[in-house]
Structure formats: structure tokens, C-alpha cells
Design a protein around this motif. Sequence first.
Motif, PDB file in Angstrom:
ATOM      1  N   GLU A 185       0.854  -1.283  -0.051  1.00  0.00           N
ATOM      2  CA  GLU A 185      -0.116   0.159  -0.103  1.00  0.00           C
ATOM      3  C   GLU A 185       0.803   1.226  -0.086  1.00  0.00           C
ATOM      4  OE1 GLU A 185      -3.079   0.207   2.986  1.00  0.00           O
ATOM      5  OE2 GLU A 185      -3.641  -1.731   2.822  1.00  0.00           O
ATOM      6  N   LEU A 201       8.011   3.223 -10.462  1.00  0.00           N
ATOM      7  CA  LEU A 201       6.875   2.774  -9.762  1.00  0.00           C
ATOM      8  C   LEU A 201       6.444   1.331 -10.529  1.00  0.00           C
ATOM      9  CD1 LEU A 201       5.005   6.129  -8.843  1.00  0.00           C
ATOM     10  CD2 LEU A 201       5.617   4.340  -7.117  1.00  0.00           C
ATOM     11  N   LEU A 207       1.961  -4.188  -5.564  1.00  0.00           N
ATOM     12  CA  LEU A 207       1.146  -3.298  -5.117  1.00  0.00           C
ATOM     13  C   LEU A 207      -0.437  -3.639  -5.194  1.00  0.00           C
ATOM     14  CD1 LEU A 207       1.627  -0.194  -4.052  1.00  0.00           C
ATOM     15  CD2 LEU A 207       1.155   0.472  -6.215  1.00  0.00           C
ATOM     16  N   PHE A 210      -3.012   2.023  -4.183  1.00  0.00           N
ATOM     17  CA  PHE A 210      -2.206   3.036  -4.569  1.00  0.00           C
ATOM     18  C   PHE A 210      -3.167   4.483  -4.704  1.00  0.00           C
ATOM     19  CE2 PHE A 210      -0.040   5.968  -7.925  1.00  0.00           C
ATOM     20  CZ  PHE A 210       1.103   5.907  -7.204  1.00  0.00           C
ATOM     21  N   TRP A 228       0.632  -3.248 -12.267  1.00  0.00           N
ATOM     22  CA  TRP A 228       0.176  -3.361 -11.149  1.00  0.00           C
ATOM     23  C   TRP A 228      -0.918  -4.664 -11.092  1.00  0.00           C
ATOM     24  CZ3 TRP A 228      -0.202   2.356  -9.759  1.00  0.00           C
ATOM     25  CH2 TRP A 228       1.102   2.948  -9.936  1.00  0.00           C
TER      26      TRP A 228
END
Length: 649
Positions: A185, A201, A207, A210, A228
Motif C-alpha cells: 500500500e 513505480l 502493489l 495506490f 500492477w
Amino acid sequence: MLMHRQEVVFLFLLAFCYFEAFGSGATLPIEEEDALKQISKTLGKENWNFSADPCIREWSWADPSTTKLYENNVTCNCSFQNNTVCHVVSIVLKGQNLQGELPAELVKLPYLQQIDLTRNYLNGTIPAAWGSMQLVKISLLGNRLTGPIPVELWNISTLKYLILEANLFSGPLSPKIGNLVNIDEIQISSNAFSGELPTSLGNLSSLKDFRISDSNFTGKIPDFIQKWTELDKLTVQGSGLRGPIPPGISSLVKLTDLRISDINGTASGFPPLRNMKSMRTLILRNCNLTGPIPDYIWTMKDLKNLDLSFNMLEGQFPPTINKPKDAKYIYLTSNLLNGTVPEGLLKKGDKNWAFSTTGNFLDNDIEEDTFIAENVSRLIMPDFDLYTTARLSPLSLTYYGLCLWNGNYTVKLHFAEIVFTDDRTYSSLGKRIFDVYIQGKLVLKDFNIEDEAGGTHRAVVKNFTAIVATNTLEIRFYWAGKGTQSIPYRGTYGPLISAISVDPDFTPPGGGNKISAGAVIGIAYVLQERGSLLELVDPKLGSEFNKEEAIGMINIALLCTSTSSPLRPTMSSVVSMLEGRTVVQSHISEPNLSTNYWNNKSIRSRHQRLHSQEQSQSNSMDGPQTGASTSASDLYPIIMDLDFLNHRE
């Protein structure tokens, strides 16, 4: 705020480590006890009892009265060296209004995994020394922390939860953020972060959450978000990023909560979301979307919140669609849709509702939203009674002045921030930011009541000239994703308006003295008591009108303007009375109203208020909301001409 499964497991393991060794006689090393003393001084934590062992769960170290906003717990793992040695593994001090700084002395607790200082009043910066620790969770939500994030923080390879929301952090994100390979997170909304999102990123393949709303980022929403694939929640509202939404978003099939709003950039079609079978909240508001709404949206079985408002979506509603089975809120206002709204979207849900505003407050865990705010501190400004309550909106609040003479009007908007406090607590740290439009023109951008007034619980009045050319005045307050959403608790955001007054910059036809619309209502009450309601009818009509219908119409109007909300009929009841399907009852004048009461001074005092204590309702239907409903009953005063009323020919 709901926790992800991984965070729940993490907290359980911390508790398990403590309970395993409770009562075993294990002790905390003196070095760690000394570190706790230093930490308490730096934080301003004054009630830790150092005469008791921090690991035996004495009340000052482990308060059982935990709530969503408050927690006081120091947790130890006492399983070391055959259950003879304890180490501090977690410090949670939430909602305590601590006045100090972040302690660099945390590094003296080598086994610390969690530091949670949510909702305090801490200042300063994040110590670079923290970068040498093996932390799993850092939560600093709702403080006064400043500066860029130290690059050393990105070296914490064990970090899973980084929550920095609602602070004053600034600067660009370092490319080294990509080193957080185990991160689940990242919540950094409501800060002043800037620059483009670093491409590193894209390395964060684990992840799951976000959030970067209410920021100053630049550039487009990056294509790398498609990497992601474990993402559950993505929030990009008022972030500064431009569109369009990249088509690679289709890879995020595990999304249950997608919120993208208020992005600039070129127009684009609806993003490909067909494979997101578990979607519960879908917000694509003000994203320059064009074309039709895909049919698969209406088959998302878990969808509860759908907001596609303020786009350029077009086409007709397919006549056979049904709303998602469990959807509670649907917002499609300000698009180019046409045709008849299908029965499936209007079909009765679990309750009836009526709103004078578009939107519902998210994440507050409250079943029924409240759209009226009440002041939390004593008001001492002039005309303070105008500001004791205010109307709130989670998205868009629109007022219409109808049947006005064409011409220029002076619109006065009265504001006072009455929700946030003016003290040294976390409740004072909220930011309310919204836009204001009059006649479709943006007149206030990123308006912050507290900044304009010089503090909370202080009045500020904004004056504007509005040109009425079609007998209608429109005033709209719009939340564009800016401002905090979690102070003093989640679901606190959006426009707030205390009062509105509208005056013509001209003498209306007929000339003479001006009185408010409230005076006309008062005159009607007096004529009703005299049995002379027909004196309100325009003399130009002579005898060429149905007296029974006229009296019925006037009685309906008096019912609708009653100061007692239970006496005011719903819109469906009004329609039924106008169509003759329901008998019109004579409105009984309220006992505290008299001819002497309705003098100009009383009228101006009473009718410059915007809000009653009740939520005004202008439209009612069964099922979820499909667009904005509005109310003009809060607009005071609409100036009329007494001489024109008394001397019509």
C-alpha cells in the motif's frame, strides 16, 4: 478505513507474539526502555508509566478502549532467548493530538516493525535514520509533517504499508521508490507532491492499494500501471495528472475500487474494464470520456457505487438494461445521454431517497449520509445565526433561482468553515477545497473557506454579478477531488455553503418598494386568515378564471412554503394535487405568524438564511440516484416589488 487481509494478518501476528509470552517473566532490555523514554519526550507523549514494565500491557502502554480514531498500544514480542527477553515490535498512538516531532530514536528499537502515529499534531520531517530500520508499516496520516520524503526511506525493503496521507509533504517522488519491492500500500493523497510519477513505480508488482489524490503531479496517467496486476484499489482524483486513461488498465482485473476524476487532457473513449468482475466502486468523473457507456457496466454484479458524471458520454439508454443488482448509487448527470431512463435504473431498491445534491460520501461507514453540517465551536461573528448550519455536498450542489426578471443580479455567497476546529488538534488540519460556478462560469477555483476567512468559524462573503437572460439563475458548487478526505474522519470533504442572497441590480417592472419573497408569503397568510386569498390573483384576469382552481393552486403554494418540513408535501404529492388526483387541503397559518411579524425588518432577518434544520427535498424516486436533484427553497431572498403586487392593472 477497511484493512486489507495482509494487514490484518500482520497485526494478528504481532498480537500472537505478545500473547505467547505474556506472564512468562521475560523482560525488556534497559536500552529499549531508555529509548522509549526518549521517544516519549520527542513525541510529547506524557502519560507512559515507566514505573510499569512496557511489555505487561499496563493501561498506559495498552489501552483497551480502542476505536477507529483512537488507539494507544505498545506491543512487545517476548519469545526471544527461550521466552526470557522482550523487544518492542509495534507502537500505535492514534488520535492523541501529540504535539512533538517524529522521533529519530526509533532506531534504538531494532525489532520495531510498526509505527502508527495517525491523526496527531506532529510537525517536522521524517528522520532519515528510519531508513536503516526493518519497518513493515509506517502510518503518519493526518499530521503537519513537511519536506520531501528522505531518500533513505526507500531503502526499507521490508516495508509493506506506507501511509502519509493528509500532511504537508512536498517535492517529487524519488526514482528509488522502486526499491520497495515488497510494498502493498502507498497512500500519499492530500500532500503537495509534484513532478511526474517515476517510472520505477512500475517495478512494484505486489502493489495492492495506490492513492495519490489531491496532489500536484504532472504528466499523463502512466502506462506502467498495467504492471500492477495485484492492484485492488486505485485512487487518482484531483491529482494534477492528465488523461487519457491508458488502455493498459484492462490488465488490472483484480480491481474492486477504481476512482479517477478531474483529469485534463484529450477526449477519449470509455476505458476497457470488461474483465474487472469484482468491481464495487467505479468513479470515472470528469475524465473527458466520450461515446456510449458499455453494456457490460450494467452487468457488474458487485457494483455498489457508479459515478460517470460530468463527461461527454452520449447515446441512448438501451431499453433492456437493468441496473447492477446491488448498486446503491448511480450518477450520470452532465453527460449527453438521451432517451427514457430504463425502468431497471428506477426500480425500487432497499429504501426511498431524495437529495438536493449529487453524490454520496464515501468511506465513512455511515449508512445514511448527513448533508447538513452544524458548527463545532462557538460563533461570535456578526449575523452568526446565518452560519450555525451549512449545507454539504459530496460532489455537486446546484441551486436554481427560477422565474426571475432578466437582468443583472448581485449574488452574495456566505461561507464559514464550521466543521474543522481552530485549535492544536488533528481536527484543525482538514482542508476543504471546491469550485463555484455561476451561470456556468467558473468564479472560484480551488476555493478554501478557511484560507479566505483567515481561520475557521469566521465568515467570508463573496459577491458576484450574475446575468440572467432566460429567467433562471444557476449556482453550482463542485468538488474536483481536492482537499483532505480523512480529517477529522474519512468521508469529510466537498462543498459547504452557509447562505445565499440574490438582489437585482435594477428596479423590477412597476418600480416601488422592494420586499422579499417571504413577505409575499406573509401577505398570503394574512389574506388566508381574512378569507380573501383571491386578492392574490392578477386583476388583469378579471373574472375569466376558475376561482376554485386558483384557491387550490394558492393553497398548494402555501403548503410548499411552510416553515415546518413535515407539512411540506413531496413533489409527487404536489403533482397529484395539481392533477386533481388528491384533494388539496387548506394550509393552516402557523400560530406564531401575524401581520406585525411580516414587516421588512423581520423578513430580512429570517429570510436571508439559506438552510433550515431539515434537509430540503425537491425530488423523490425509488431506487438509486441517477442524476442531480436540486432545490430552490434555500435561496433567500428573491426580491419582489410590493408596488407591482398591489397596483396591477
